[in-house]
Design an enzyme around this catalytic site. Structure first.
Site, PDB file in Angstrom:
ATOM      1  N   GLY A 275       1.782   0.941   3.491  1.00  0.00           N
ATOM      2  CA  GLY A 275       0.946   1.909   4.214  1.00  0.00           C
ATOM      3  C   GLY A 275      -0.237   1.178   4.798  1.00  0.00           C
ATOM      4  NE  ARG A 276      -4.568   5.135   4.597  1.00  0.00           N
ATOM      5  CZ  ARG A 276      -4.182   6.392   4.412  1.00  0.00           C
ATOM      6  NH1 ARG A 276      -3.942   7.172   5.438  1.00  0.00           N
ATOM      7  NH2 ARG A 276      -4.041   6.886   3.198  1.00  0.00           N
TER       8      ARG A 276
ATOM      9  NE  ARG B 122       7.006   9.039  -1.324  1.00  0.00           N
ATOM     10  CZ  ARG B 122       5.943   9.757  -1.581  1.00  0.00           C
ATOM     11  NH1 ARG B 122       6.036  10.803  -2.344  1.00  0.00           N
ATOM     12  NH2 ARG B 122       4.754   9.455  -1.074  1.00  0.00           N
TER      13      ARG B 122
ATOM     14  CB  ALA C 104      -2.032   0.016  -6.090  1.00  0.00           C
ATOM     15  NE  ARG C 105      -6.502   4.530  -8.660  1.00  0.00           N
ATOM     16  CZ  ARG C 105      -7.255   4.116  -7.626  1.00  0.00           C
ATOM     17  NH1 ARG C 105      -7.277   2.848  -7.291  1.00  0.00           N
ATOM     18  NH2 ARG C 105      -7.985   4.981  -6.959  1.00  0.00           N
TER      19      ARG C 105
ATOM     20  CD  GLU D  43      -9.025  -0.412 -13.555  1.00  0.00           C
ATOM     21  OE1 GLU D  43      -9.947   0.299 -13.102  1.00  0.00           O
ATOM     22  OE2 GLU D  43      -8.109  -0.856 -12.862  1.00  0.00           O
TER      23      GLU D  43
ATOM     24  CG  HIS E 106     -10.597  -1.013  -9.710  1.00  0.00           C
ATOM     25  ND1 HIS E 106      -9.912   0.042 -10.279  1.00  0.00           N
ATOM     26  CD2 HIS E 106     -10.541  -0.802  -8.369  1.00  0.00           C
ATOM     27  CE1 HIS E 106      -9.473   0.852  -9.329  1.00  0.00           C
ATOM     28  NE2 HIS E 106      -9.844   0.353  -8.152  1.00  0.00           N
TER      29      HIS E 106
HETATM   30  C1  DGY Z   1      -9.842   3.435  -4.118  1.00  0.00           C
HETATM   31  O1  DGY Z   1     -10.481   3.714  -3.090  1.00  0.00           O
HETATM   32  O2  DGY Z   1      -8.950   4.166  -4.536  1.00  0.00           O
HETATM   33  C2  DGY Z   1     -10.186   2.164  -4.827  1.00  0.00           C
HETATM   34  O3  DGY Z   1      -9.419   1.940  -5.940  1.00  0.00           O
HETATM   35  C3  DGY Z   1     -11.651   2.126  -5.192  1.00  0.00           C
HETATM   36  O4  DGY Z   1     -12.320   1.904  -4.061  1.00  0.00           O
END
Ligand code: DGY
Length: 328
Positions: free
Chosen positions: A158-159, A181, A240-241, A270, A289
């Site tokens: 994506g972006r 997807r 990402a996460r 975290e 992060h």
């Molecule tokens: C977000 O924007 O989701 C980043 O993880 C924190 O800037």
């Protein structure tokens, strides 16, 4: 605007956005401690406010929303919103704004930087200097590998993923494969990116960089099974996460040399414990992060988060909204 709504501001956000809210004469309440509020504090503080400016460390779950169903808008200072129970906010007809694209360049830089840092063991080698282990030039010591022509795999083109792909393609001529997807035809055209099934992404990537959202489908998608499918020479990057990878399985995969290395800007949990084994691995680089941590990105995030609230009260529209059906 006749009444000036009260907005609870959950952290110290950059002035660029806060100034906009002040100019519109909203009544702002600032949480001034240098830590996120506990769920209890958040619900208590939000009680007599109409709007909430929050971020990923604020837990906006069903119990919170049940207590604060009076909120007229929630504006999230982040592109990710997995801290918010979106279906519940939608049921309660609360629009949720977010800040897409503001941090795409900044986060892609971190992914790109972690890729190089892991491939060349930057963080580990830095530690050898700190611990007095910089010995003589060693012709065969601590060797990394070159990135030229290696295959970049992206989960979530994506972006942010596209910015990472552009960097890798321009700098190292890396062919790009991806799994989404929905196909990203623009990226396919621009970069010659090839859409592949997830298993092929795992099997063929030399660098596998994660840029998807955390959802029930992607939680722990990188588990023991996934790491087993990857090349023993592969580097796993996650900006990402954290919960998209299963951290004990990642540690095991690195220990068993099922993959070569990892670059992480996000971990689970975290903050990461300071004795986490990942921190002492030679081919692993971890950051706390900071993907969006540039002045430009954070200013823009605060502006977008403020505009979501301002537009909502002035026009009834939220320019960047997660649940548009609430306003339809
Ligand atoms: C977000 O924007 O989701 C980043 O993880 C924190 O800037």
């Amino acid at each position: 605007m006749i009444d000036h709504p009260k907005i609870l501001i959950t952290r110290k956000y950059p002035a660029a956005g806060i100034n906009l809210l002040e100019q519109e004469r909203f009544r702002l309440t600032f949480w001034d401690q240098d830590r996120p509020m506990t769920p209890e504090e958040l619900a208590a503080e939000a009680k007599d406010h109409q709007a909430l400016l929050c971020t990923l460390t604020d837990r906006i779950d069903k119990p919170f929303l049940d207590r604060c169903s009076h909120l007229e808008i929630i504006s999230q200072f982040a592109v990710g919103y997995d801290n918010i129970d979106i279906p519940e906010a939608t049921r309660k007809k609360i629009p949720v704004g977010f800040t897409p694209d503001a941090m795409s360049e900044a986060t892609a830089d971190i992914a790109f930087g972690l890729m190089i840092a892991a491939a060349r063991k930057f963080f580990f080698l830095h530690k050898t200097i700190l611990t007095g282990q910089w010995g003589h030039f060693n012709p065969t010591g601590h060797l990394g590998f070159e990135l030229k022509g290696k295959t970049l795999g992206i989960l979530g083109l994506g972006r942010i993923g596209i910015k990472m792909a552009q960097r890798c393609s321009a700098a190292y001529d890396m062919p790009v494969i991806y799994h989404n997807r929905n196909r990203n035809l623009a990226a396919e055209k621009q970069l010659g990116a090839r859409h592949v099934p997830l298993d092929q992404l795992l099997e063929q990537s030399d660098i596998l960089s994660v840029h998807c959202a955390l959802t029930p489908e992607t939680r722990h998608i990188f588990d023991a099974r996934a790491f087993r499918k990857m090349k023993p020479s592969a580097v796993f990057i996650n900006t990402a996460r954290g919960p998209i990878h299963h951290e004990p399985d990642l540690i095991e995969a690195l220990n068993q040399k099922q993959i070569w290395g990892a670059g992480l800007d996000v971990t689970d949990p975290e903050p990461m414990a300071k004795d986490n084994p990942l921190l002492s691995m030679e081919n692993v680089c971890v950051l706390p992060h900071v993907g969006s941590g540039t002045m430009e990105a954070r200013d823009q995030m605060s502006v977008l988060a403020a505009q979501n609230i301002i537009e909502f009260y002035n026009t009834g529209k939220v320019p960047h909204i997660v649940n548009p059906e609430v306003l339809a």
